[in-house]
Scaffold this active site. Structure first.
Site, mmCIF file in Angstrom:
data_model
loop_
_atom_site.group_PDB
_atom_site.id
_atom_site.type_symbol
_atom_site.label_atom_id
_atom_site.label_comp_id
_atom_site.label_asym_id
_atom_site.label_seq_id
_atom_site.Cartn_x
_atom_site.Cartn_y
_atom_site.Cartn_z
ATOM 1 N N ASP A 157 0.833 -1.201 0.000
ATOM 2 C CA ASP A 157 0.000 0.000 0.000
ATOM 3 C C ASP A 157 0.868 1.252 0.000
ATOM 4 O O ASP A 157 2.010 1.244 0.447
ATOM 5 C CB ASP A 157 -0.967 0.002 1.186
ATOM 6 C CG ASP A 157 -0.269 -0.188 2.532
ATOM 7 O OD1 ASP A 157 0.801 -0.817 2.580
ATOM 8 O OD2 ASP A 157 -0.807 0.289 3.544
ATOM 9 N N GLU A 174 0.392 -1.707 5.729
ATOM 10 C CA GLU A 174 1.375 -1.119 6.641
ATOM 11 C C GLU A 174 1.062 0.350 6.907
ATOM 12 O O GLU A 174 1.207 0.843 8.016
ATOM 13 C CB GLU A 174 2.783 -1.264 6.061
ATOM 14 C CG GLU A 174 3.904 -0.991 7.059
ATOM 15 C CD GLU A 174 4.417 0.440 7.036
ATOM 16 O OE1 GLU A 174 5.362 0.744 7.779
ATOM 17 O OE2 GLU A 174 3.863 1.270 6.268
#
Length: 466
Positions: free
Chosen positions: A99, A175
């Site tokens: 991400d 994350e």
């Protein structure tokens, strides 16, 4: 420049000059650049990592690394592959996140947070090479470092260098975030629990060491902050506007929104003292915890007429390794009580502690990165800037589970293809140094020192020394 590391132990496996040259020759800068741009240009904001995960899976499968998908949900999998494991060498896990920092891309939400020109910035979800440097947030954070360790594994394999220990290659969602808060409920809003946490707990991995591959300007730290998000609710009374007699002082107003000014100043004063009093200094890095109000909510804009009885502030607080949530909660509550803010309530909506590796146990990994850095950059490894040890990075996941872990990688801002080549070589040399080279018989080419816990790691004496 930050200081380097001293009194490091010798590497468990010494990489020869012939091996270094072979690995360096196997790194193709054009392939590295092309792969980084392909992966970087896949739109992969938090909660939408599937396409980027598929790319990494297909790349690993095509290169013969036999990847697996391991996820809490099929839409947000971790990708895990293994190389080596032919002998009894130590295992090393590389991790990076799929991400990328970005707006939510929900126009109604983003309009409450970003200016239009900020939303129009193409670097949120596009990457390109310009004037010899990569542009675009996906490459710098964090798919560029991910490509580097993937290419490092390919370089080892291309050279015919098999590893005695296992090298784990992992790419994880979540994350950066998000976090389930208020109406954002359910597994779809989970971040870290379904990412590297999930890969470690359910991914079939057993690393001796771990490296979170992220931009660190070629520095290294084994320290990371966690964070908490406190909701501070101010309570008051809803009064029908035509009946309201406005007081002279905002603090006397029945609508708690009018007390926001005093509350904001109180949080700023507390935050400045907290930041100054809780700096964490260690040989592995300095963590400077910071605080900031991330959001303010109160009332319903279209249901006006009587003000509101509740307004809330959301305060982000960094948590260095030596600070625990209970002491922070009490300190904040005590400070706000003394400010006479009226009726209020504090609740931690998110809690993630910070961690640091044990200095002695992480030393062999640091020595391997140091040797690889010297061979690649011609200078010793440096301690990373405090900003990189003052944030969450996924080496926290391993340090909290007693797996010595660090974060290290190429320059965070405007990395070049040459930076990526150097980082790839450092990751490859580190893996070979930690895992050792497998011999044709499945052992190691070089004698390895006794395991850190002694000849018999299950002996009474070894257990006592732990």
């Amino acid at each position: 420049m930050n200081k380097g590391f001293e009194n490091l132990p010798p590497a468990d496996y010494t990489v020869s000059e012939a091996e270094r040259q072979a690995i360096a020759a196997a790194i193709d800068v054009d392939e590295l650049t092309r792969t980084a741009l392909e992966l970087g240009n896949i739109d992969s904001p938090s909660m939408q990592e599937a396409s980027a995960a598929d790319y990494v899976y297909e790349w690993l499968d095509r290169e013969g690394f036999r990847p697996r998908k391991v996820g809490a949900t099929p839409e947000r999998p971790n990708i895990i592959a293994t190389y080596g494991g032919r002998g009894d060498g130590k295992s090393l896990l590389y991790t990076a996140h799929l991400d990328t920092e970005s707006p939510t891309w929900d126009p109604d939400l983003d309009a409450q947070k970003f200016r239009p020109e900020t939303l129009a910035n193409p670097e949120w979800n596009r990457c390109w090479l310009q004037d010899g440097a990569f542009h675009g947030y996906p490459i710098s954070n964090d798919r560029g470092p991910m490509v580097c360790f993937l290419m490092a594994a390919k370089a080892l394999k291309s050279c015919g260098i098999d590893l005695s220990g296992r090298l784990y290659l992992t790419a994880s969602p979540g994350e950066i975030g998000p976090e389930p808060i208020e109406e954002a409920r359910g597994v779809q809003y989970m971040g870290k629990e379904i990412g590297t946490h999930y890969a470690f707990y359910h991914g079939g991995v057993s690393p001796d060491y771990a490296i979170a591959a992220e931009g660190c300007d070629f520095g290294l730290t084994w320290v990371a902050c966690g964070y908490a998000v406190f909701r501070v609710q101010l309570f008051g009374e809803g009064v029908f506007t035509p009946l309201l007699d406005s007081p002279e002082r905002a603090s006397d107003h029945p609508n708690p929104i009018y007390r926001l000014g005093d509350a904001v100043q109180a949080l700023l004063d507390w935050g400045r003292a907290y930041e100054a009093d809780n700096v964490y200094v260690s040989p592995g890095g300095t963590a400077r915890p910071k605080t900031q109000i991330s959001s303010v909510r109160g009332g319903v804009p279209y249901a006006f007429g009587a003000g509101t009885e509740i307004c809330s502030l959301y305060l982000e607080v960094g948590l260095p390794p030596h600070v625990e949530i209970g002491q922070v909660h009490r300190s904040l509550e005590r400070h706000l009580r003394a400010q006479k803010l009226g009726e209020f309530e504090i609740e931690p909506m998110v809690v993630r502690h910070g961690f640091a590796a044990d200095e002695a146990r992480v030393a062999p990994l640091v020595a391997a990165v140091d040797a690889a850095t010297r061979d690649t950059l011609g200078e010793p490894l440096q301690l990373a800037h405090p900003v990189y040890s003052s944030m969450w990075r996924d080496h926290n996941v391993f340090n909290m589970n007693r797996i010595p872990a660090v974060t290290t990688g190429f320059p965070r801002w405007r990395p070049t293809p040459d930076d990526m080549v150097k980082s790839t070589l450092i990751y490859a040399l580190t893996a070979l140094s930690v895992c050792g080279r497998a011999s044709e018989s499945g052992g190691r080419d070089a004698l390895r020192k006794t395991d850190v816990y002694g000849e018999n790691p299950f002996s009474k004496e070894a257990h006592a020394e732990r």
